[in-house]
Design a protein around this motif. Structure first.
Motif, PDB file in Angstrom:
ATOM      1  N   VAL A 139       0.975  -1.180  -0.021  1.00 36.12           N
ATOM      2  CA  VAL A 139      -0.004  -0.027   0.034  1.00 36.12           C
ATOM      3  C   VAL A 139       0.854   1.408   0.078  1.00 36.12           C
ATOM      4  O   VAL A 139       1.919   1.339   0.700  1.00 36.12           O
ATOM      5  CB  VAL A 139      -0.779   0.085   1.009  1.00 36.12           C
ATOM      6  CG1 VAL A 139      -1.491   1.370   1.479  1.00 36.12           C
ATOM      7  CG2 VAL A 139      -2.015  -1.254   1.326  1.00 36.12           C
ATOM      8  N   LEU A 140       0.540   2.248  -0.858  1.00 39.88           N
ATOM      9  CA  LEU A 140       1.162   3.437  -0.593  1.00 39.88           C
ATOM     10  C   LEU A 140       0.296   4.559  -1.224  1.00 39.88           C
ATOM     11  O   LEU A 140       0.120   4.893  -2.209  1.00 39.88           O
ATOM     12  CB  LEU A 140       2.584   3.445  -1.703  1.00 39.88           C
ATOM     13  CG  LEU A 140       3.300   4.707  -1.483  1.00 39.88           C
ATOM     14  CD1 LEU A 140       3.734   5.228  -0.094  1.00 39.88           C
ATOM     15  CD2 LEU A 140       4.819   4.534  -2.315  1.00 39.88           C
ATOM     16  N   GLU A 141      -0.293   5.236  -0.170  1.00 40.31           N
ATOM     17  CA  GLU A 141      -1.317   6.316  -0.311  1.00 40.31           C
ATOM     18  C   GLU A 141      -1.196   7.670   0.268  1.00 40.31           C
ATOM     19  O   GLU A 141      -0.283   7.761   1.214  1.00 40.31           O
ATOM     20  CB  GLU A 141      -2.475   5.631   0.674  1.00 40.31           C
ATOM     21  CG  GLU A 141      -3.244   4.358   0.211  1.00 40.31           C
ATOM     22  CD  GLU A 141      -3.999   4.551  -0.982  1.00 40.31           C
ATOM     23  OE1 GLU A 141      -4.809   5.200  -1.225  1.00 40.31           O
ATOM     24  OE2 GLU A 141      -3.901   3.506  -1.887  1.00 40.31           O
ATOM     25  N   PHE A 142      -1.786   8.514  -0.298  1.00 41.37           N
ATOM     26  CA  PHE A 142      -1.556   9.943  -0.045  1.00 41.37           C
ATOM     27  C   PHE A 142      -2.925  10.637   0.291  1.00 41.37           C
ATOM     28  O   PHE A 142      -3.770  10.297  -0.015  1.00 41.37           O
ATOM     29  CB  PHE A 142      -0.948  10.714  -1.261  1.00 41.37           C
ATOM     30  CG  PHE A 142      -0.849  12.167  -1.057  1.00 41.37           C
ATOM     31  CD1 PHE A 142       0.047  12.691  -0.595  1.00 41.37           C
ATOM     32  CD2 PHE A 142      -2.132  12.992  -1.749  1.00 41.37           C
ATOM     33  CE1 PHE A 142       0.028  14.210  -0.335  1.00 41.37           C
ATOM     34  CE2 PHE A 142      -1.803  14.326  -1.637  1.00 41.37           C
ATOM     35  CZ  PHE A 142      -1.014  14.828  -0.905  1.00 41.37           C
ATOM     36  N   ASP A 171       0.452   4.166  -7.434  1.00 46.22           N
ATOM     37  CA  ASP A 171       0.141   4.149  -8.992  1.00 46.22           C
ATOM     38  C   ASP A 171       0.081   5.288  -9.560  1.00 46.22           C
ATOM     39  O   ASP A 171      -0.179   5.311 -10.737  1.00 46.22           O
ATOM     40  CB  ASP A 171      -1.066   3.221  -9.005  1.00 46.22           C
ATOM     41  CG  ASP A 171      -1.272   1.808  -8.484  1.00 46.22           C
ATOM     42  OD1 ASP A 171      -0.193   1.470  -8.579  1.00 46.22           O
ATOM     43  OD2 ASP A 171      -2.155   1.459  -7.771  1.00 46.22           O
ATOM     44  N   GLY A 172       0.487   6.424  -9.014  1.00 46.52           N
ATOM     45  CA  GLY A 172       0.135   7.740  -9.676  1.00 46.52           C
ATOM     46  C   GLY A 172      -1.365   8.012  -9.742  1.00 46.52           C
ATOM     47  O   GLY A 172      -1.611   9.002 -10.465  1.00 46.52           O
ATOM     48  N   ASN A 173      -2.191   7.514  -9.061  1.00 46.56           N
ATOM     49  CA  ASN A 173      -3.622   7.265  -9.481  1.00 46.56           C
ATOM     50  C   ASN A 173      -4.388   8.365  -7.972  1.00 46.56           C
ATOM     51  O   ASN A 173      -4.341   7.692  -7.045  1.00 46.56           O
ATOM     52  CB  ASN A 173      -4.096   5.906  -9.414  1.00 46.56           C
ATOM     53  CG  ASN A 173      -5.765   5.869  -9.641  1.00 46.56           C
ATOM     54  OD1 ASN A 173      -6.530   4.981  -9.454  1.00 46.56           O
ATOM     55  ND2 ASN A 173      -6.305   6.913 -10.248  1.00 46.56           N
ATOM     56  N   MET A 174      -4.644   9.624  -8.546  1.00 42.85           N
ATOM     57  CA  MET A 174      -5.052  10.538  -7.434  1.00 42.85           C
ATOM     58  C   MET A 174      -6.549  10.738  -7.695  1.00 42.85           C
ATOM     59  O   MET A 174      -6.929  10.895  -8.697  1.00 42.85           O
ATOM     60  CB  MET A 174      -4.085  11.524  -7.305  1.00 42.85           C
ATOM     61  CG  MET A 174      -2.786  11.386  -7.263  1.00 42.85           C
ATOM     62  SD  MET A 174      -2.439  10.689  -5.774  1.00 42.85           S
ATOM     63  CE  MET A 174      -1.598  12.074  -4.963  1.00 42.85           C
ATOM     64  N   ALA A 215      -6.691  12.974  -2.092  1.00 45.69           N
ATOM     65  CA  ALA A 215      -5.957  11.920  -1.630  1.00 45.69           C
ATOM     66  C   ALA A 215      -6.148  10.666  -2.706  1.00 45.69           C
ATOM     67  O   ALA A 215      -6.558  10.994  -3.735  1.00 45.69           O
ATOM     68  CB  ALA A 215      -7.197  11.013  -0.398  1.00 45.69           C
ATOM     69  N   GLY A 216      -5.419   9.685  -2.790  1.00 47.39           N
ATOM     70  CA  GLY A 216      -5.044   8.843  -3.852  1.00 47.39           C
ATOM     71  C   GLY A 216      -4.193   7.693  -3.538  1.00 47.39           C
ATOM     72  O   GLY A 216      -3.351   7.763  -2.589  1.00 47.39           O
ATOM     73  N   THR A 223      -7.646  16.742   3.697  1.00 43.65           N
ATOM     74  CA  THR A 223      -8.365  15.523   3.929  1.00 43.65           C
ATOM     75  C   THR A 223      -8.140  14.841   5.320  1.00 43.65           C
ATOM     76  O   THR A 223      -9.011  14.473   5.812  1.00 43.65           O
ATOM     77  CB  THR A 223      -7.833  14.465   2.728  1.00 43.65           C
ATOM     78  OG1 THR A 223      -8.279  15.289   1.330  1.00 43.65           O
ATOM     79  CG2 THR A 223      -8.292  13.168   2.765  1.00 43.65           C
ATOM     80  N   VAL A 224      -6.786  14.989   5.876  1.00 42.05           N
ATOM     81  CA  VAL A 224      -6.498  14.757   6.879  1.00 42.05           C
ATOM     82  C   VAL A 224      -7.586  15.180   7.971  1.00 42.05           C
ATOM     83  O   VAL A 224      -7.959  14.499   8.878  1.00 42.05           O
ATOM     84  CB  VAL A 224      -5.000  14.759   7.318  1.00 42.05           C
ATOM     85  CG1 VAL A 224      -4.906  14.655   8.761  1.00 42.05           C
ATOM     86  CG2 VAL A 224      -4.227  13.945   6.496  1.00 42.05           C
ATOM     87  N   LEU A 225      -7.646  16.617   7.905  1.00 44.03           N
ATOM     88  CA  LEU A 225      -8.359  17.414   8.753  1.00 44.03           C
ATOM     89  C   LEU A 225      -9.944  16.878   8.579  1.00 44.03           C
ATOM     90  O   LEU A 225     -10.368  16.670   9.754  1.00 44.03           O
ATOM     91  CB  LEU A 225      -8.370  19.012   8.403  1.00 44.03           C
ATOM     92  CG  LEU A 225      -7.083  19.558   9.090  1.00 44.03           C
ATOM     93  CD1 LEU A 225      -6.958  21.073   8.448  1.00 44.03           C
ATOM     94  CD2 LEU A 225      -6.555  19.308  10.350  1.00 44.03           C
TER      95      LEU A 225
END
Lengths: 461, 461
Positions: B252-255, B377-380, B372-373, B260-262
């Motif tokens: 998993v590697l998510e942003f 995968d570069g998929n945001m 977020a995304g 979004t965090v807030l």
């Protein structure tokens, strides 16, 4: 279709740059066939050696306007007759489009022309610490374009998948000469229908691939290797299903029967033990976890009566064993007999029924059937070996070849795991696919190639 | 197309068993939409709840003969409007075809009906020590049939691939009601064109999927998790490219960006540090090798100025962090604003340009853009949030939504990584694909659905 006379005046000479169009009889003769046996090959009218996408587009545009069939060719290492000449056809060779256009280390992709040799690409990306897994037996001679055309497999596929699993995007010249891009460079993408995988495996019947974008992986650890020898082929087959069924993921899991091992030993003495009916060759590239993965293999193998299990101490020894596996094709050819090579793929639990069935089929038809294959995928290459000067034996050999496909289907498998349908298995496609699926395939072919110029008569019955 | 009047006399009542045909206005109203915002939905004539392949075949046969559009529906959790009703259409729900037909532990495959919920399948195979990786954010509500229709992705895809990578074969009802099988149960197979992957991602426009054979994997080790907080979104993006470029394969590697965090913290306080512009969430399921894989992540993150990197000590803590990530959709909805959700996917090295560009786009159009995304995968999923009562702001929001797709394309990416085209991005397909590719897609659609009854107007512009 009538063969054109081969004169200097072939109209493509006017349309293509110099050094593209060849109609010398010897050159044409040398390009009439791939490596399939017992597939007809016609007399081509001309050979075009494309050097650019534009060359391909020009050729197809002309062929489409003039209703001339086009047979795309790479290294002609295929085993199904899909690259054999048709009477009057243009042989369209992509062999000279052999540049690696880009290796993007950060994105782990490469962009190549179709004529790049599989092994050349693999070596080039390895220099950057990357790994292009699909490794057909022909990897030292076959091209990426040909691999794409047949969705080629290989030994690493048991863990990493086949060619199509690594193709992200293509440049394709359509039947009428228009140039289309499919797919993407990115890891994911769902914009429109997946034309990429429609073209992969279509054996030159839907378009001509002029550029391929492949995904790469980080280099794996150097693999450890083990071999196991079994008193019966059934024991070897049960070991495969038992081992993988426990959730192990070896990077290679190959089978050779005794006649194949003996044939290989004739060209490279490996000191294998006598009296064994079959062997398995297994690799793990899981680094520190590899010894445990091979120990688990040994345990399963011994539970299925393996008489001997040898774990190679160092990677170099393993590479020798892999080379032995890669010699199988040559070894079979050295038998001095005519060969018909099957490519059935069955669920792994039915491998045992397949290998036992081969013995029966050989007996019934009075021919030799040797077998090696990618056992971990259930994808086996039974080889019917026979004297082609003996007409009756030849007929029986063809019956045995067919009986093996029938057995594969009966076991819930497919007639072809990785070699493709081409000409050789065309009659059999209708046995595997249902009528709506055949209709759908034909509808797509008719829609994309309405004049039926692209490798006509191949794949679809 | 004119909406039919909804009376008891709908002809499908005569053709289908009891309990399949619904035309109550409230029921129809409740099934008019998927989860896409700002996509039109028409007035359906009838809802068919299929319980068998035969029900689907009967429905399509009648619809094809009578030229009535059919909109296939699963859980209607899609985000592109592909399951929204069309005026006068038959809504064909596959939700009740929800049986897991087979889990074959030895072969590591499962055969399911399309209405099976993704998470239900994942849990069922986990009981056998197996793993069905594709895990869209909607996994607790979305169906395998819907996942197949959009080639859905998810968080595990960075290591394991998307839905299509796990689909081996399909049962598909064609537009005229004929039932076709595609693909195979075996690990490999190249018999004819790859119709399986043509159907995957076709959003109900080429056929209706009534059965899916998926590949499974052995269960992975329970993952270890780390989070890192960055002073700028650009630092987070550079960490992604830098870390993966070194050859690591996290599961998993998510942003998530700060807004979004807030938003997530408002519904589940995770005690995340203040003042950070973005965070990354990474997992490794490599067992004993996981700590080293996360240590390597920490090193790269710190080299890109991560202020804080926390490695969860135990798997349970990691699961909490994953749940936070899964709350993103809900959290965005809790903002009380209208949302337009993008789904661009770009080469990883251009993630930095994408996240920086989002700030510019937000400023230029005077709207909020949260992001977020699936960074690996570069998929945001940039989300344009706005007041839909404000007409001018709404117009600017749509412009911002479009500007994000334009930016994705400019960066060598795609307009949609995993949500599909549906209605929402239809206008944009022509910006991504060239004319020959669009022509090919249309030619296939026309060939397989000549009366254009299958989800007409979706995907293709």
């Amino acid at each position: 279709m009538q063969a054109m006379t081969t004169t200097d005046a072939h109209p493509l000479r006017e349309l293509l740059p110099e050094g593209r169009v060849f109609d010398d009889v010897d050159v044409l003769e040398a390009h009439r066939r791939d490596r399939a046996t017992f597939c007809p090959s016609g007399t081509p009218s001309v050979l075009v050696r494309a050097r650019s996408t534009e060359d391909v587009a020009t050729t197809l545009r002309w062929a489409n306007e003039n209703r001339v069939p086009v047979v795309p060719q790479g290294a002609r290492s295929g085993l199904s007759g899909a690259a054999n000449a048709l009477d009057g056809c243009i042989l369209l060779s992509l062999e000279k489009m052999d540049r690696i256009l880009e290796i993007d280390v950060e994105e782990q992709i490469a962009v190549v022309q179709p004529g790049v040799i599989n092994g050349v690409l693999a070596a080039a990306v390895a220099e950057h610490g990357l790994f292009y897994p699909p490794d057909p037996g022909s990897r030292d001679i076959s091209t990426i374009g040909g691999n794409v055309a047949t969705n080629a497999g290989g030994m690493c596929c048991v863990k990493y998948g086949v060619t199509g699993d690594f193709v992200r995007g293509l440049e394709v010249v359509l039947a009428d000469g228009r140039v289309m891009r499919t797919g993407r460079r990115t890891a994911k993408g769902v914009a429109g229908y997946d034309l990429t995988h429609l073209i992969v495996g279509s054996e030159g019947t839907l378009g001509v691939v002029t550029e391929v974008t492949v995904a790469l992986r980080p280099a794996a650890a150097r693999p450890l290797t083990a071999v196991a020898f079994f008193p019966t082929v059934a024991d070897a087959a049960r070991t495969v299903a038992g081992y993988l069924g426990k959730g192990h993921r070896p990077s290679v899991l190959e089978f050779m029967d005794r006649p194949t091992v003996l044939a290989v030993q004739k060209i490279a003495d490996l000191g294998f033990p006598d009296g064994m009916a079959g062997m398995l060759l297994v690799q793990s590239d899981r680094g520190e976890a590899a010894p445990a993965e091979l120990a688990a293999f040994e345990e399963v193998a011994r539970s299925f009566d393996a008489a001997e299990v040898i774990v190679a101490d160092d990677p170099a020894e393993g590479e020798l064993l892999m080379q032995a596996r890669r010699l199988v094709g040559d070894a079979h050819e050295h038998l001095g007999l005519a060969l018909l090579v099957d490519d059935v793929c069955v669920p792994r639990r039915h491998l045992v029924d397949l290998v036992e069935g081969l013995g029966r089929i050989a007996d019934q038809h009075g021919v030799r059937v040797l077998c090696a294959g990618h056992a971990g995928d259930g994808n086996m290459h039974p080889v019917v070996a026979f004297d082609s000067d003996d007409e009756a034996e030849t007929a029986r050999a063809h019956q045995a070849f067919d009986a093996i496909m029938a057995l594969g289907l009966e076991l819930g498998g497919t007639i072809t795991g990785e070699h493709g349908v081409g000409h050789l298995k065309r009659r059999w496609l209708g046995e595997e696919l249902d009528e709506p699926a055949l209709w759908t395939q034909r509808a797509i072919k008719n829609a994309l190639d309405p004049n039926n110029i692209l490798n006509p008569g191949r794949v679809l019955p």
